[in-house]
Write an enzyme that holds these catalytic residues in place. Structure first.
Site, PDB file in Angstrom:
ATOM      1  CG  ASP A  63      89.865 -40.110   5.801  1.00 38.51           C
ATOM      2  OD1 ASP A  63      88.817 -40.770   5.906  1.00 38.51           O
ATOM      3  OD2 ASP A  63      90.261 -39.608   4.736  1.00 38.51           O
ATOM      4  CE1 TYR A 129      87.200 -32.345   6.637  1.00 39.12           C
ATOM      5  CE2 TYR A 129      85.503 -31.732   5.057  1.00 39.12           C
ATOM      6  CZ  TYR A 129      85.974 -32.582   6.046  1.00 39.12           C
ATOM      7  OH  TYR A 129      85.229 -33.651   6.436  1.00 39.12           O
TER       8      TYR A 129
END
Length: 300
Positions: A63, A129
Site C-alpha cells: 500500500d 511482514y
C-alpha cells in the site's frame, strides 16, 4: 528468467502497483527498465497500460507508504542486467540488491528447459511482514499474548475489507525495542490491510484498553472491530521483510547492497532530523513559545 530483490522506502509512493498520474514503485521500476531497453517491444497491454518485460510479475502489492526489504520482481532479463545495472536508473529510494536465476524446467519439448512458467506472485510460498508499532506505554507480556491468540488458522474476515480468501494460517513473532513493539507476521498470503489491523488489535490489548479475550471476540465475529475501535494502523511502519520461493537461491550483489545501505541510511538521517524538527515545534507550542526566545539578547 531472473528474479530481483527490491528494497524501497515507500513513503514517497502511492503503493507498489502502477497507477495513473501518481508515483508508484512499479512505475519507477518500469521507467528504469524502459531506459535500459528491457521492455517487450511487441507487447500490447491495452490502452492506458504501459508495456512490461516478458514474463513480468511481482511478489505482491504494498500500500501507499509501505516499505520493503525483499519485494521480488521477476521477468525474462538479459544476462547483463544485474542489480547494479538496474540501480543505475532507479531513484535513491529504490534499490535492487540481490538476484536469482530461475531454474529451467525439465519438461520442455526441446530438452533445453525453460523458466517461463515461473510467476513471482503465485510461486511465493511465504510472505513475512514486520510492523514497528510505537507503543511506549505497552505491556510486552500482553502484546505477546495477543499475538499468540492471533497465530494459527483463523477466518480473519473481521480484520480485512476483502470478501474472500480470509481464512489464513499465520505465524507470529514479537520483540520489544523501546519504545516500539516489533510485530512479525508470516503467511502464504495476506488479505488487504490485515497486518495493519492486527497491529491496532495488539496495541489495544497491550495498552490495557481491552483484555486479551478481545482478540478471540474479534476473530469469532462476536465483536465488530470497526465499532469497537480497531482501526487500520498507519502504513509507514510496515515493511515487506521477506518473500520465500522453494527453488530460488538469491545471490547478494555486494556493491549494490553496500550502495543501498548507504543511500537508505542517509534517508534515515533526514527522516530523523525532520522528526526532531517537528518535535521542537511541538515543544515550543507546549511552552507557549518561551523556549524560542531563550538566550536572545535584548535589542533596543
Amino acid at each position: 528468467m531472473r528474479a530481483f530483490r527490491i528494497a524501497y522506502d515507500g513513503r514517497p509512493f502511492y503503493g507498489f502497483q502502477r497507477q495513473l498520474d501518481v508515483p508508484t514503485v512499479e512505475d519507477a521500476l518500469l521507467d528504469a527498465l524502459e531506459t535500459l531497453d528491457v521492455l517487450d517491444p511487441n507487447a500490447d497491454p491495452g490502452r492506458g497500460v504501459r508495456p512490461i518485460p516478458p514474463g513480468y510479475a511481482a511478489a505482491g502489492r504494498t500500500d501507499a507508504g509501505v516499505s520493503a526489504l525483499a519485494q521480488t520482481v521477476a521477468f525474462e532479463a538479459p544476462e547483463w542486467l544485474t542489480p547494479r545495472a538496474l540501480n543505475g536508473e532507479l531513484p535513491e529510494s529504490i534499490h535492487a540488491w540481490a538476484h536469482a536465476d530461475v531454474p529451467k524446467s525439465a519438461d520442455t519439448n526441446d530438452g533445453a528447459g525453460a523458466s517461463g512458467d515461473f510467476h513471482a506472485t503465485h510461486d511465493a510460498i511465504r510472505r513475512r511482514y514486520v510492523y514497528q508499532l510505537y507503543a511506549p506505554d505497552a505491556n510486552p507480556e500482553l502484546a505477546s499474548e495477543a499475538l499468540g491468540r492471533i497465530a494459527g488458522e483463523h477466518d480473519f474476515a473481521a480484520l480485512t475489507t476483502d470478501d474472500s480468501g480470509t481464512v489464513r494460517t499465520l505465524a507470529t513473532e514479537f520483540e520489544r525495542a523501546e519504545p516500539y513493539l516489533v510485530l512479525g507476521v508470516s503467511a502464504g498470503g495476506f488479505p488487504r490491510h490485515l497486518v495493519r489491523r492486527i497491529a491496532s488489535l495488539v496495541r489495544i490489548v497491550a495498552t490495557g484498553e481491552r483484555p486479551p479475550s478481545f482478540v478471540d471476540a474479534v476473530l469469532d465475529g462476536s465483536s465488530d472491530p470497526v465499532t469497537d475501535g480497531v482501526p487500520t494502523a498507519a502504513a509507514e511502519p510496515l515493511v515487506l521483510a521477506d518473500v520465500a520461493y522453494p527453488d530460488l537461491e538469491f545471490v547478494v550483489d555486494e556493491t549494490a547492497a553496500t550502495d543501498a545501505r548507504a543511500a537508505l541510511a542517509e534517508r534515515s538521517v533526514r527522516a530523523a532530523t525532520r522528526a526532531r524538527t517537528i518535535e521542537q515545534v511541538s515543544e515550543g507550542i507546549a511552552s507557549g513559545g518561551e523556549r524560542s526566545h531563550e538566550g536572545e539578547e535584548q535589542v533596543e
